[in-house]
Write a protein that holds these residues in place. Sequence first.
Motif, mmCIF file in Angstrom:
data_model
loop_
_atom_site.group_PDB
_atom_site.id
_atom_site.type_symbol
_atom_site.label_atom_id
_atom_site.label_comp_id
_atom_site.label_asym_id
_atom_site.label_seq_id
_atom_site.Cartn_x
_atom_site.Cartn_y
_atom_site.Cartn_z
ATOM 1 N N ASP B 364 0.837 -1.208 0.000
ATOM 2 C CA ASP B 364 0.000 0.000 0.000
ATOM 3 C C ASP B 364 0.865 1.248 0.000
ATOM 4 O O ASP B 364 0.637 2.197 -0.758
ATOM 5 C CB ASP B 364 -0.890 0.031 1.252
ATOM 6 C CG ASP B 364 -2.110 -0.842 1.075
ATOM 7 O OD1 ASP B 364 -2.314 -1.337 -0.056
ATOM 8 O OD2 ASP B 364 -2.857 -1.024 2.061
ATOM 9 N N GLU B 365 1.871 1.211 0.888
ATOM 10 C CA GLU B 365 2.772 2.342 1.013
ATOM 11 C C GLU B 365 3.494 2.586 -0.315
ATOM 12 O O GLU B 365 3.641 3.712 -0.772
ATOM 13 C CB GLU B 365 3.808 2.020 2.089
ATOM 14 C CG GLU B 365 3.959 3.113 3.113
ATOM 15 C CD GLU B 365 4.578 2.560 4.374
ATOM 16 O OE1 GLU B 365 5.750 2.135 4.310
ATOM 17 O OE2 GLU B 365 3.881 2.518 5.400
ATOM 18 N N ALA B 368 1.370 4.271 -2.738
ATOM 19 C CA ALA B 368 1.239 5.687 -2.415
ATOM 20 C C ALA B 368 2.465 6.451 -2.902
ATOM 21 O O ALA B 368 2.367 7.516 -3.530
ATOM 22 C CB ALA B 368 1.080 5.853 -0.908
ATOM 23 N N SER B 371 2.660 6.606 -6.648
ATOM 24 C CA SER B 371 1.729 7.572 -7.214
ATOM 25 C C SER B 371 2.267 8.995 -7.028
ATOM 26 O O SER B 371 2.197 9.816 -7.934
ATOM 27 C CB SER B 371 0.344 7.383 -6.588
ATOM 28 O OG SER B 371 0.002 8.480 -5.807
ATOM 29 N N LEU B 541 6.044 11.400 3.284
ATOM 30 C CA LEU B 541 6.281 10.524 2.145
ATOM 31 C C LEU B 541 7.273 11.055 1.110
ATOM 32 O O LEU B 541 8.214 10.356 0.762
ATOM 33 C CB LEU B 541 4.955 10.185 1.463
ATOM 34 C CG LEU B 541 4.002 9.279 2.240
ATOM 35 C CD1 LEU B 541 2.743 9.051 1.415
ATOM 36 C CD2 LEU B 541 4.674 7.964 2.540
#
Lengths: 120, 606
Positions: B364-365, B368, B371, B541
Amino acid sequence: MIILCEDDADQRLALRLALELAGYSVREAANGHEALSLQREQPASFLITDLYMPEADGFELMNELQKEFPATKIIVISAGGSKRSSNVLASARLIGADAALQKPFKVTELLETLEALKNR
Amino acid sequence: MTPRSVHLRTHLLLLLLAALLPVAVFAAVTGHLLAQEQRETFRKGAEERTLALLTAVDADLEGVIETIQVLGQAESLASGDLAMFRLTALRVLRLHPEWSTINVARPNGERLMDLLVPEGRLLPPIQREETSFERAVATQKPVIGDLALGPTSKRWDYAVRVPIVRDGAVQYVLSAVIEPMAINHLIEEQNLPREWVGVVLDTSDRIVARTVDPEGSRGKPASQSLREALARSPSGWFRGSTIEGSPVYTPYRRSKSTGWVFAMGIPSGAVDATARGAYGALGAGLLGALALASVLALIIGRRIAEPIASLASATMAVQGGAWVAVPQTSTVAEIARFARTLQQCLDALRAREEELRNADRHKDEFLAILSHELRSPLTALTTAAHVLRTARQGDSSTAEAQGIIERQTRHMVRVTEDLLDLTRVRLGKLTLKREPMNLGELVSEVTRLRREGGLAARATVNVEVSPVWIEGDRARMEQVVSNLLDNALKFTAASGLIEVSVRRDGPSAVLRVADNGQGIPQESLAAVFQLFVQGEPGVALPQRGLGLGLALVQRLTELHGGKVSAASAGVGQGSTFTVSLPAIEPPPELRPSTPDLPRQDRESVP
């Protein structure tokens, strides 16, 4: 007059060019400290800022700016907004951004936002 | 067909029944034999007692015969002086109170004297009991007569007759008439158990004496069963009944010398009781064993079944998604081992689940980050496109926009390639085209290109390389160097310093990229090369960058037979990445004629 605060050199350059073509006067900053210095030198009407930057990020910058220059309108641009950070733009608005745009956005969107804020 | 499943305790009970059944059969057989033996022992004892009593009766009768024989030797009788003999006989009679009389008769039956009849009175001849009298005369031997009812006394008595023989002929027959009470006393003296019946019969099987109802039974014939037994055999043991009809076991024996019989009636209950006792003890023991074994079977069954049931419910709970501790206590070693194994199994399962969950989170990370990583160049690209569209031809902004587009396109291409390469490495589809290459030269080239591309425009980069040769895939090694350099640039501030060096260290070629940037927390050092892991979770992030680069560096280095490591003194203290690869000697045609001095290269970009 606009202060553009963005750590990525190419994005900063492209946005400056686009805004100048639209007739705005733009000053660039690579981080929050630089942007604040520029603002203190000569206050701008608009601040367009990224949120995540090394050395004083967008949140810190907004915090300072709102205290010292409540008249300056703030537009946040961020690539945040994926599954895990979809609330980034919303929280930016909550802490006082006048508008928030998610990258990648159309330049016309940014220009329309500026127009709208100018008339407010 | 599926075998029907039954409770463990049922199995155990079956087992115990199977074990006890032969025991029960054995016990029954043994018990029967034991009872038989006891009965046999009892019978032998009773028969011995019978013999002893019969011997006593015989002795008593023989005593009477002897007494009469001694009296028969009297001088007065030999000389025919009956008056004188009468006095002697009277003295003998007085010594034997149970004797009713003594008489003397000629062999023809003429009675010469009877102590019951006064002297001189005429005497009737011997009438009763002729057989015994005749026999005494005929055999010239003492005879014991059967019981007879006295004609005058109306009492039962018997006669003991002794022939007095002179010169080969019977001169007189001397008889004593005796009441049977003496025999009665004799058997009463033996102290038979109270329920037992002792009986003495004469030669014609009539009752002479009896411990029970002596007066009433005297003279009566013995019980039918006894008479039948006597007809079959002179001695023995049988089961019959008394004259009163009570069931008895009877040992009996007829005397060879006197022809009289002694028999006993032992209540059959007393005999059978001994056997019943043996059976009862065995049965009780067997029942006790059965009960004890059943209780043990239930207890042991529970000891086995309960932990298994709790293991089953623990397993069910796990199936339902709950992580419960498997109960570990059992007194049965196999179950305890099973519980331990199950616990280990569950622990492993839980660890694997945790791993999967972590991997999922990392994925998932990663998405992210990916993206974000794509949105940044896209922003630059779309904005540059807008500039190109709106700017006038020949305007300086057009050229700048084109530069942006070129750089950002290249960046995106590299991100995409890294992704694809990582996938290839993971699937084992990446093959190296290895050839001798100068690592130092490659590093110089890559740093030069970075500077020209303007991407290394944020920090001071010092390069110090020696010509060290390796067997490598040029394109892949370029990725390794680029990624390490980009990583250092990404995490170093504008005022930062990056030092890149290549040198020979024994058998290894060592590439080192050190920066004085934000550093790596100690606990994250081990994980920096893992796919999808980027720095401290607390760090925002975009600053953590894409983990693809370092992961690819590690995989490619390993494919080249080398190792990569990361070191950092901590947050804010900078990081150092070191790649070690097996070094080779430079190819002869490329070997320099003069030793190559380390090349110093320093460039600072504001």
